[in-house]
Design an enzyme around this catalytic site. Structure first.
Site, mmCIF file in Angstrom:
data_model
loop_
_atom_site.group_PDB
_atom_site.id
_atom_site.type_symbol
_atom_site.label_atom_id
_atom_site.label_comp_id
_atom_site.label_asym_id
_atom_site.label_seq_id
_atom_site.Cartn_x
_atom_site.Cartn_y
_atom_site.Cartn_z
ATOM 1 N N VAL A 151 98.301 -65.787 -14.676
ATOM 2 C CA VAL A 151 99.369 -64.557 -14.185
ATOM 3 C C VAL A 151 99.255 -63.756 -15.219
ATOM 4 O O VAL A 151 99.271 -62.442 -14.309
ATOM 5 C CB VAL A 151 100.055 -65.049 -15.137
ATOM 6 C CG1 VAL A 151 100.160 -65.118 -16.287
ATOM 7 C CG2 VAL A 151 101.796 -64.596 -14.670
ATOM 8 N N LYS A 152 97.961 -62.722 -15.484
ATOM 9 C CA LYS A 152 97.872 -62.001 -16.246
ATOM 10 C C LYS A 152 97.644 -60.570 -15.010
ATOM 11 O O LYS A 152 97.624 -58.910 -15.105
ATOM 12 C CB LYS A 152 97.250 -62.120 -17.458
ATOM 13 C CG LYS A 152 97.947 -62.862 -18.518
ATOM 14 C CD LYS A 152 99.002 -62.174 -19.180
ATOM 15 C CE LYS A 152 99.356 -62.628 -20.102
ATOM 16 N NZ LYS A 152 100.794 -61.703 -20.558
ATOM 17 N N ASP A 153 96.674 -61.395 -14.124
ATOM 18 C CA ASP A 153 95.936 -60.397 -13.254
ATOM 19 C C ASP A 153 97.700 -59.878 -12.714
ATOM 20 O O ASP A 153 97.319 -58.378 -11.992
ATOM 21 C CB ASP A 153 95.041 -60.967 -11.618
ATOM 22 C CG ASP A 153 94.909 -62.274 -11.640
ATOM 23 O OD1 ASP A 153 94.198 -61.872 -12.858
ATOM 24 O OD2 ASP A 153 94.019 -62.620 -10.830
#
Length: 470
Positions: free
Chosen positions: A51-53
């Protein structure tokens, strides 16, 4: 020749353009008798694997637009891994150098992937208070000062972090559920995901969507005392020497309607069930989030729709949450059933309900002498107020009476720190524990679900094998 349409053909000009639009998958077997619908948003299907993308791209674009990050610059971040992975992958396509500072408890897989993207990985001790020169943020900021053209991403306080989720994650969830979502569940780490997506969903629903935070049991977000836990990339640890605990500016507490506090063992059990029953191999923080979603869903009816964020894949944690060796040494449930005698069974009759005697890290030598008494050695643990459980990850070393013979009573015991005592987990086999201990003699810390529950002599384990063979 006409260029291929990215919209119709699903092709993209770069990795950055492929971020987002991850699927929702309904849970069918681990939901037991739950009447509500529970969907998991599979964020590990982002190109960088988490999700950190989304936040990484948002922060990079904002830095480029503001001029903070220029051509040939260096991206620096302090992270538990995933944000660094997203930054490194995107930065590689834009010609930036990347330096990622991670704590020593980050999985080997994450560090390997960071290096595969060309990032420079700086590993620093995790047990450092805020402001300490070896603290993650201190190291990262020092590097930014030393390197010309360096930019500190600072996900914890960067407004582009929650903004990325407000612009992408929230709208995706709303559209994918046709506006039927009633509850949104996400882990609270930097606060970016739950803040940004939560704000959008509340606004889109006219305030009807409830936002639930998933938090490790001892994390301070949910009211814990800040002790270490074993699930990576979620929660807020507080070192007892931290003078002022500051929460991330990316986390807007007013968005969250409630928090579910999830013990490590519950998160790990959920992870194992998801892999075996739903075909989903997920990371540790996903176990925390989905455990919280299942708790929430059990209180709801058939018209309710719960969406929970699964931040990353279990492939980044095969050496941890899916490794019986790692799980067994810490006394967590194993992925397989063993027929050998376990350490807990071998210690039948030993009180495993109370933590062993320990020496707090702030003690003087005089106090330590009194505590050690006639014991061969005792663990030295990170000193905390109260009498909470000793988390094995907070054991700094050991001390013996022999090591203090020539020490002054007023000396700090931390100046006489010995090597940590060996450990044996309650769920591992006695044979496995003895093989790891080798010729070890003296005290062994018995560990159950990551906490120290007893101190026994190594001979006690060896004797149990002899008794069983007889």
């Amino acid at each position: 020749m006409t260029a291929v349409s990215a919209h119709t053909a699903g092709t993209y000009d770069s990795v950055a353009d492929a971020i987002g639009h991850t699927p929702l998958v309904r849970l069918n077997r681990v939901t037991d008798d739950i009447r509500a619908t529970v969907y998991v948003k599979l964020e590990y299907l982002n190109p960088g694997g988490s999700v950190k993308d989304r936040a990484a791209l948002g922060m990079l674009l904002a830095a480029e637009q503001s001029g903070e990050l220029g051509p040939g610059g260096t991206v620096v971040e302090a992270t538990s891994g995933n944000t660094g992975l997203g930054l490194a992958a995107i930065a590689a396509t834009r010609g930036y150098r990347t330096i990622v500072v991670v704590p020593d408890r980050v999985s080997a897989e994450k560090k390997a992937v960071l290096r595969a993207h060309g990032a420079e990985v700086w590993v620093t001790p995790g047990l450092r208070p805020v402001g300490h020169p070896e603290h993650l943020r201190s190291v990262a900021l020092r590097l930014v000062e030393e390197i010309p053209g360096a930019w500190f991403a600072g996900q914890y306080d960067n407004p582009a972090n929650p903004a990325a989720h407000r612009a992408t994650t929230g709208p995706e969830v709303w559209a994918q559920t046709g506006g039927r979502i009633t509850h949104f569940v996400a882990g609270v780490g930097t606060g970016g995901t739950i803040t940004g997506a939560g704000e959008f969903l509340k606004e889109a629903s006219g305030g009807s969507v409830r936002v639930i935070g998933a938090d490790p049991e001892t994390s301070v977000y949910g009211g814990g005392d800040g002790r270490i836990w074993y699930v990576e990339a979620v929660g807020h640890f507080v070192h007892p020497e931290t003078v002022e605990d500051e929460w991330p500016k990316s986390y807007h507490t007013e968005v969250v309607d409630g928090i579910e506090r999830i013990p490590d063992v519950e998160a790990i059990r959920v992870l194992h069930r998801l892999a075996r029953e739903e075909g989903l191999l997920l990371g540790g923080s996903s176990g925390t989030a989905i455990a919280a979603a299942l708790r929430t869903a059990r209180t709801l009816g058939p018209d309710d729709v719960v969406v929970v964020i699964a931040p990353d894949s279990g492939r980044a944690y095969l050496s941890k949450y899916y490794s019986d060796e790692w799980l067994g040494e810490l006394g967590f449930p194993l992925t397989t059933v063993i027929t050998d005698r376990t350490v807990a069974e071998a210690l039948d009759g030993v009180d495993l309900g109370q933590q062993p005697a320990v020496v707090p890290s702030g003690a003087s030598v005089g106090t330590a002498r009194a505590l050690v008494g006639t014991a061969v050695a005792l663990p030295i643990v990170l000193e905390r107020k109260g009498s909470g459980p000793v988390v094995v990850a907070e054991i700094l070393g050991s001390v013996s009476a022999a090591a203090l013979v020539d020490a002054d009573d007023s000396d700090p015991v931390s100046a006489h720190l010995g090597a940590p005592l060996p450990t044996a987990g309650t769920t591992e086999s006695v044979a496995g524990a003895l093989a790891r201990l080798g010729t070890q003699t003296g005290p062994v810390v018995i560990v159950h679900e990551g906490r120290a529950v007893a101190l026994v002599d190594a001979a006690r384990l060896a004797d149990s094998v002899v008794v069983e063979q007889e």
